[in-house]
Design an enzyme around this catalytic site. Structure first.
Site, short mmCIF file in Angstrom:
data_model
loop_
_atom_site.label_atom_id
_atom_site.label_comp_id
_atom_site.label_asym_id
_atom_site.label_seq_id
_atom_site.Cartn_x
_atom_site.Cartn_y
_atom_site.Cartn_z
N THR A 133 0.81 -1.21 0.00
CA THR A 133 0.00 0.00 0.00
C THR A 133 0.85 1.27 0.00
OG1 THR A 133 -1.53 1.27 1.39
CG2 THR A 133 -0.12 -0.27 2.53
N ASP A 134 0.27 2.36 -0.50
CA ASP A 134 0.96 3.66 -0.43
C ASP A 134 1.04 4.19 1.00
OD1 ASP A 134 -1.73 4.37 -0.07
OD2 ASP A 134 -1.79 5.81 -1.73
N GLU A 135 0.22 3.62 1.91
CA GLU A 135 0.18 4.16 3.27
C GLU A 135 1.50 3.98 4.02
OE1 GLU A 135 -3.26 3.66 5.63
OE2 GLU A 135 -4.61 3.75 3.93
N TYR A 159 -2.07 -0.28 11.03
CA TYR A 159 -2.19 -0.97 9.74
C TYR A 159 -0.97 -0.70 8.87
CZ TYR A 159 -3.37 -1.49 4.81
OH TYR A 159 -3.32 -1.81 3.48
N LYS A 163 1.99 -3.25 7.49
CA LYS A 163 2.29 -3.47 6.07
C LYS A 163 3.75 -3.10 5.77
CE LYS A 163 -0.09 -4.57 3.10
NZ LYS A 163 -0.46 -5.91 2.55
#
Ligand code: NAD
Ligand code: DAU
Length: 356
Positions: A133-135, A159, A163
């Site tokens: 993810t970009d997060e 989260y 990741k």
């Protein structure tokens, strides 16, 4: 030939499996724990299709993984399985550490053992693709350039931290053991089978049910939206042609503030399923207490995947969001079925304490 897909009963994983089998007869072994987010109804159109083998199980279950690799001898593993909802990670981070970190670690260990024992030709051809993810890159200032693959990791939620940890493990298995890995870091997806705890499907189902549309904070947080089938095509492209050990950012070049997303959904519903009283669904917008640690802006620079692998999204936001709203209107029984007891418990846990 076969591939193993983990998390293939979730939102993106099920779209990936459906698209894969629409284009290929190569067998997919779909390993999914069926958490609250896993739904076999997403895959009901594959009933009777012998190219799809569903296995209920956990990516942390080493014995199961060893048996699956021995039985199916896959040429690739694509890892979608994860706990994926930021708000749930704030209320209960433990599951995120277990699946996203420990689960990915156990999966990597099983893949390493299997790959290490393969004959030379299969060993060279094997791929492990990790869907991320970009997060992991954290939050951008309003005028900062979009995230490139070399942006430093600054995860801000349990989260995104979990990741990020999984991405680091994947990277380390390439550098240390030579495992042939690929990683994709994608922006916010939307489309069919999106579980209605996430912004877009939540707004559609709440609007139709006459419920408030809960916008966190001032609604000016920016996300970069990508139609899910474009994410799936990017993953296929990276699997086919990506450089081993590399990271590919995937995004829609489509930054929008949340409030604009909600207003667009309302306008489409006003057109396609107008309220009986003639008032716009936008009247249901309610500002509620913000998400703790809420990242202000994400934006993906997707030039590397375009330049090196000739991938670009096929949908614009206006075509993709219309398809999405139409899908939810045509699939109200899917929505009703996922709004089970556990879904209602989540809505109570996440929204009742938020002040309007
Ligand atoms: P999702 O929550 O809809 O689906 C996750 C799936 O994984 C579910 O089917 C669930 O049952 C399964 N699962 C969970 N724990 C498991 C375990 N221990 N073993 C086996 N299966 C397990 O998530 P999603 O939105 O489809 O996201 C899929 C992947 O893509 C995730 O890794 C997520 O981090 C990543 N991602 C999502 C987005 C997005 O916008 N949704 C964007 C970028 C990246
Ligand atoms: O950026 C990629 C990520 O996108 C993925 O890695 C995650 O798995 C996926 O869940 C998604 O994370 P977000 O937190 O961005 O998605 P979510 O749909 O939960 O929220 C989108 C934005 O909308 C975010 O700024 C929070 C806001 N929001 C969300 C909900 C559920 C609201 O304003 N109200 C809401 O009720």
């Amino acid at each position: 030939m076969s591939i193993i897909v983990t998390g293939g009963a979730g939102f993106i994983g099920s779209n990936f499996v459906l698209d894969w089998l629409a284009q290929s007869d190569e067998m997919v072994i779909n390993l999914d724990k069926l958490s609250y987010a896993g739904n076999l109804e997403n895959l009901s159109s594959l009933q009777g299709n012998s190219s799809h083998q569903f296995v209920k199980g956990d990516i942390a279950d080493t014995n199961l993984l060893v048996a699956l690799f021995a039985q199916y001898q896959p040429r690739a593993v694509i890892n979608f399985a994860a706990e994926s909802h930021v708000d749930r990670s704030i209320l209960g981070p433990g599951e995120f550490v277990q699946t996203n970190i420990v689960g990915t670690f156990n999966l990597l260990e099983a893949v390493r053992a299997y790959w290490g024992a393969l004959p030379a030709v299969q060993k060279t051809a094997f791929r492990f693709l990790h869907v991320s993810t970009d997060e992991v890159y954290g939050s951008l200032a309003p005028d900062a350039p979009a995230f490139t693959e070399t942006h430093r990791y600054e995860p801000n939620s349990p989260y995104s931290a979990s990741k990020a940890a999984s991405d680091h493990l994947v990277r380390a298995y390439h550098h240390t053991y030579g495992l042939p890995v690929l990683t994709t870091n994608c922006s916010n997806n939307y489309g069919p089978y999106h579980f209605p705890e996430k912004l877009i499907p939540l707004m559609i189902v709440n609007a139709l049910a006459g419920k408030p549309l809960p916008v966190y904070g001032d609604g000016q947080q920016v996300r970069d939206w990508l139609y899910v089938k474009d994410h799936c095509s990017a993953i296929r492209r990276v699997l086919e042609g990506g450089t081993l050990g590399d990271v590919y950012n995937v995004g829609g070049w489509n930054e929008k503030p949340n409030l604009e997303i909600v207003q667009t959904v309302c306008a489409l519903l006003d057109e396609l399923r107008p309220r009986a009283d003639g008032v716009s669904y936008a009247e249901q917008v309610t500002y509620v207490t913000d998400r703790p640690g809420h990242d202000r802006r994400y934006a993906i620079d997707a030039s590397k995947i375009e330049r090196e692998l000739n991938w670009k999204p096929a949908e614009t936001f206006s075509t993709g969001i219309r398809k999405t709203v139409e899908w939810y209107l045509a699939n109200e029984s899917w929505v009703a079925n996922v709004q089970s007891g556990s879904y209602r418990d989540w809505v109570t846990a996440n929204y009742v304490e938020r002040q309007a």
